[in-house]
Design an enzyme around this catalytic site. Structure first.
Site, PDB file in Angstrom:
ATOM      1  N   ALA A  10       0.728  -1.193  -0.062  1.00  0.00           N
ATOM      2  CA  ALA A  10       0.022  -0.029   0.002  1.00  0.00           C
ATOM      3  C   ALA A  10       1.016   1.283  -0.053  1.00  0.00           C
ATOM      4  O   ALA A  10       0.458   2.453   0.461  1.00  0.00           O
ATOM      5  CB  ALA A  10      -0.729  -0.134   1.057  1.00  0.00           C
ATOM      6  N   GLU A 157       4.147  -8.784 -17.511  1.00  0.00           N
ATOM      7  CA  GLU A 157       3.431  -7.461 -17.111  1.00  0.00           C
ATOM      8  C   GLU A 157       2.671  -7.190 -18.426  1.00  0.00           C
ATOM      9  O   GLU A 157       3.466  -7.343 -19.607  1.00  0.00           O
ATOM     10  CB  GLU A 157       4.296  -6.354 -16.591  1.00  0.00           C
ATOM     11  CG  GLU A 157       4.466  -6.517 -15.095  1.00  0.00           C
ATOM     12  CD  GLU A 157       3.421  -6.797 -14.353  1.00  0.00           C
ATOM     13  OE1 GLU A 157       2.636  -5.850 -14.047  1.00  0.00           O
ATOM     14  OE2 GLU A 157       3.079  -7.727 -13.877  1.00  0.00           O
ATOM     15  N   HIS A 332     -42.274  13.174   7.019  1.00  0.00           N
ATOM     16  CA  HIS A 332     -41.981  14.018   5.620  1.00  0.00           C
ATOM     17  C   HIS A 332     -40.972  15.227   6.028  1.00  0.00           C
ATOM     18  O   HIS A 332     -41.196  15.861   7.187  1.00  0.00           O
ATOM     19  CB  HIS A 332     -43.068  14.730   5.179  1.00  0.00           C
ATOM     20  CG  HIS A 332     -44.346  13.949   5.649  1.00  0.00           C
ATOM     21  ND1 HIS A 332     -45.013  13.145   4.703  1.00  0.00           N
ATOM     22  CD2 HIS A 332     -45.127  13.987   6.771  1.00  0.00           C
ATOM     23  CE1 HIS A 332     -46.192  12.668   5.235  1.00  0.00           C
ATOM     24  NE2 HIS A 332     -46.241  13.122   6.576  1.00  0.00           N
ATOM     25  N   ASN A 346     -44.319  11.543  17.255  1.00  0.00           N
ATOM     26  CA  ASN A 346     -44.643  11.872  15.830  1.00  0.00           C
ATOM     27  C   ASN A 346     -43.973  13.275  15.421  1.00  0.00           C
ATOM     28  O   ASN A 346     -44.232  14.207  16.317  1.00  0.00           O
ATOM     29  CB  ASN A 346     -46.013  11.924  15.554  1.00  0.00           C
ATOM     30  CG  ASN A 346     -46.039  12.025  13.976  1.00  0.00           C
ATOM     31  OD1 ASN A 346     -45.877  11.207  13.362  1.00  0.00           O
ATOM     32  ND2 ASN A 346     -46.800  13.297  13.638  1.00  0.00           N
TER      33      ASN A 346
HETATM   34  C1  UD1 Z   1       0.316  -5.266 -10.160  1.00  0.00           C
HETATM   35  C2  UD1 Z   1       1.061  -6.603 -10.687  1.00  0.00           C
HETATM   36  C3  UD1 Z   1       0.373  -7.106 -12.032  1.00  0.00           C
HETATM   37  C4  UD1 Z   1      -0.975  -7.404 -11.450  1.00  0.00           C
HETATM   38  C5  UD1 Z   1      -1.657  -6.258 -10.931  1.00  0.00           C
HETATM   39  C6  UD1 Z   1      -3.013  -6.489 -10.327  1.00  0.00           C
HETATM   40  C7  UD1 Z   1       3.733  -6.118 -10.411  1.00  0.00           C
HETATM   41  C8  UD1 Z   1       4.848  -5.893 -11.031  1.00  0.00           C
HETATM   42  N1  UD1 Z   1       2.444  -6.186 -11.168  1.00  0.00           N
HETATM   43  O1  UD1 Z   1       0.563  -4.387 -11.071  1.00  0.00           O
HETATM   44  O2  UD1 Z   1       1.083  -8.285 -12.381  1.00  0.00           O
HETATM   45  O3  UD1 Z   1      -1.914  -7.830 -12.386  1.00  0.00           O
HETATM   46  O4  UD1 Z   1      -0.865  -5.663  -9.684  1.00  0.00           O
HETATM   47  O5  UD1 Z   1      -3.037  -7.007  -9.183  1.00  0.00           O
HETATM   48  O6  UD1 Z   1       3.554  -6.459  -9.124  1.00  0.00           O
HETATM   49  N2  UD1 Z   1       3.223  -0.725  -4.358  1.00  0.00           N
HETATM   50  C9  UD1 Z   1       4.004  -0.488  -3.334  1.00  0.00           C
HETATM   51  N3  UD1 Z   1       5.178  -0.036  -3.727  1.00  0.00           N
HETATM   52  C10 UD1 Z   1       5.615   0.205  -5.121  1.00  0.00           C
HETATM   53  C11 UD1 Z   1       4.781  -0.214  -6.057  1.00  0.00           C
HETATM   54  C12 UD1 Z   1       3.582  -0.657  -5.831  1.00  0.00           C
HETATM   55  O7  UD1 Z   1       3.620  -0.537  -2.401  1.00  0.00           O
HETATM   56  O8  UD1 Z   1       6.935   0.407  -5.251  1.00  0.00           O
HETATM   57  C13 UD1 Z   1       1.714  -1.058  -4.188  1.00  0.00           C
HETATM   58  C14 UD1 Z   1       0.756  -0.233  -4.488  1.00  0.00           C
HETATM   59  O9  UD1 Z   1       0.262   0.560  -3.583  1.00  0.00           O
HETATM   60  C15 UD1 Z   1      -0.466  -1.321  -4.953  1.00  0.00           C
HETATM   61  C16 UD1 Z   1       0.164  -2.501  -5.282  1.00  0.00           C
HETATM   62  O10 UD1 Z   1       1.429  -2.352  -4.790  1.00  0.00           O
HETATM   63  O11 UD1 Z   1      -1.409  -1.211  -3.868  1.00  0.00           O
HETATM   64  C17 UD1 Z   1       0.157  -2.718  -6.530  1.00  0.00           C
HETATM   65  O12 UD1 Z   1       0.900  -1.783  -7.482  1.00  0.00           O
HETATM   66  P1  UD1 Z   1       0.232  -1.165  -8.902  1.00  0.00           P
HETATM   67  O13 UD1 Z   1       1.428  -0.041  -9.305  1.00  0.00           O
HETATM   68  O14 UD1 Z   1      -1.024  -0.847  -8.858  1.00  0.00           O
HETATM   69  O15 UD1 Z   1       0.660  -2.432  -9.616  1.00  0.00           O
HETATM   70  P2  UD1 Z   1       0.013  -2.699 -11.216  1.00  0.00           P
HETATM   71  O16 UD1 Z   1       0.428  -1.951 -12.050  1.00  0.00           O
HETATM   72  O17 UD1 Z   1      -1.551  -2.757 -10.998  1.00  0.00           O
END
Ligand code: UD1
Ligand code: CA
Length: 421
Positions: A10, A157, A332, A346
């Site tokens: 997150a 990806e 109402h 009421n």
């Molecule tokens: C990622 C997956 C992809 C998958 C998709 C949906 C990777 C490289 N790709 O892509 O295969 O289909 O999720 O589940 O993992 N986050 C961090 N730190 C970072 C980067 C991201 O905590 O440095 C967290 C983000 O806050 C997010 C989660 O990881 O909650 C996923 O990151 P996001 O950038 O949304 O990845 P996707 O491009 O969706």
């Protein structure tokens, strides 16, 4: 450290949300997305939940503050999902056992499939179990590649996909169970040779396989469970699916919802049997509704509201932080804020509790069986006794309590004089 463990990523900003707020804090049906992921992990048996924070770390910590099984790991720079998991190493270095890895931006994930993955890990101790889903539209997800015998090969990806790979509909929802400490070995070998120049967690399963460890991809997730919120459009979609789940739950419990698409019920609300919710009702926050109530059309029930059994709240009535006892009615155009309404009282059309004097909020008590006339204003703090009547358009001023079984009228409200003969 007590297992099973869950790691929830997150730390990302979520640039496509175009927001100052951390992505996982955007709300779905009244609660931040991350809340649902934490619940799902817990529901699947996680005893310790490590949330990786980075962008907006303080906000995320605050939103999850007070959850005793949640601990935080900080990812200083957002170098990718693989790097984010690495940020948990210090906390989990002595832990041996299964670790679910989930992402905080998939609020619709449900505990069932995650529990299945954990159960399988308990038996087989695979180095990595990858929960996958086969979806009609794989756009935005990493694709799952298998060999001709159907064995897992790797995740690609979307940005790194060739046209054939792009057509694959089995996707990676980022629901993994890794065996610890084995995962750390794979994370040490990640590199950034990909389209985004990031450390991809998605490379970890293949690296584990190349070390001779067992990796299994199981299509245990439903398309509805894996919606990733990367932009506001997805947030609206997630909201619609979550709202349908919430309403489905209450209908299964014996609540009638006349027009589900034009009704909004917060995930924290509780509703009793035989209650009927009429169209354009909005229920926000922790609201509790008793048995056999009638709510709507066009009612707004807000945080902290408690309705007893057989209560009626009708058109254009807003009830905020208020309690209405059994059989009370406001049919109402009324506002009840910080009010306690006794049984069978009421509240007439356009009656209002004036609960805010510009600085502080005050309480209004309305006794059992009291009749509040149309257009009456009760200026808080004030109380109206049991069985009392407040005339139409009367203004009961602050502190001028109305004794039980009496009638007041006028502005400011005074006891009604008996008629001269
Ligand atoms: C990622 C997956 C992809 C998958 C998709 C949906 C990777 C490289 N790709 O892509 O295969 O289909 O999720 O589940 O993992 N986050 C961090 N730190 C970072 C980067 C991201 O905590 O440095 C967290 C983000 O806050 C997010 C989660 O990881 O909650 C996923 O990151 P996001 O950038 O949304 O990845 P996707 O491009 O969706
Ligand atoms: Ca995502």
């Amino acid at each position: 450290m007590e297992g099973p463990v869950a790691i929830i990523l997150a730390a990302g900003h979520g640039k496509r949300m175009k927001s100052e707020k951390a992505k996982v804090l955007h709300e779905v049906c009244g609660q931040p997305m991350i809340h649902y992921v934490v619940e799902a992990a817990r529901g699947a048996g996680a005893r310790t939940i490590v949330v990786v924070v980075g962008f907006g770390a303080d906000q995320v910590r605050e939103a999850l503050g007070g959850e005793p099984d949640v601990v935080f790991a900080t990812q200083t720079r957002q170098l990718g999902t693989g790097d984010a998991v690495k940020a948990c190493h210090d906390i989990l270095k002595d832990y041996r056992g299964p670790a679910m890895v989930l992402v905080g931006d998939e609020p619709l994930v449900r505990p069932g499939p995650l529990a299945d993955l954990i159960a399988r890990h308990t038996q087989e101790k695979d180095a990595c179990l990858l929960g996958t889903a086969v979806v009609p539209d794989p756009t935005g997800f990493g694709r799952v590649l298998r060999d001709s015998a159907g064995r897992f090969l790797r995740i690609v990806e979307e940005r790194d996909c060739n046209p054939q790979e792009k057509a694959i509909r089995e996707v990676n929802p980022s629901c993994y169970v890794f065996d610890l400490p084995g995962l750390w070995d794979a994370l040490d070998q990640l590199n950034t040779s990909n389209a985004q120049g990031e450390y991809y967690l998605t490379d970890a399963p293949t690296l584990l396989q190349s070390m001779g460890r067992k990796v299994v991809a199981l299509p245990v997730l439903e398309p509805d469970d894996i919606l990733g919120v990367n932009a506001r459009q997805h947030l609206a979609q997630a909201h619609a699916i979550m709202q349908a789940r919430i309403q489905d739950h209450w209908m299964s419990e014996g609540v009638s919802i006349v027009d589900p698409r034009n009704t909004y019920i917060d995930g924290r609300a509780r509703i009793g049997r035989d209650t009927v919710i009429l169209p354009f009702t909005v229920i926000t926050g922790s609201v509790s509704i008793g048995l056999d109530c009638k709510v709507g059309p066009f009612s707004h029930l807000r945080e902290g509201t408690v309705l007893g059994d057989g209560v009626e709240v009708g058109a254009f009535v807003e009830v905020n932080r208020s309690q209405m006892e059994t059989g009370a009615r406001a049919r109402h155009l009324a506002y009840l804020g910080d009010a306690h309404v006794g049984a069978n009282a009421n509240i007439g059309a356009t009656a209002v509790t004036a609960n805010f004097n510009g600085r502080t909020k005050g309480e209004t008590r309305i006794g059992a069986g009291a009749q509040i006339g149309s257009g009456a204003i009760l200026v808080a703090p004030v109380s109206v006794g049991d069985g009392a009547t407040v005339g139409a358009n009367a203004v009961v001023t602050s502190g001028r309590d109305v004794p039980g079984a009496t009638t007041v009228v006028g502005v400011p409200a005074r006891p009604l004089k008996p008629k001269a003969r």
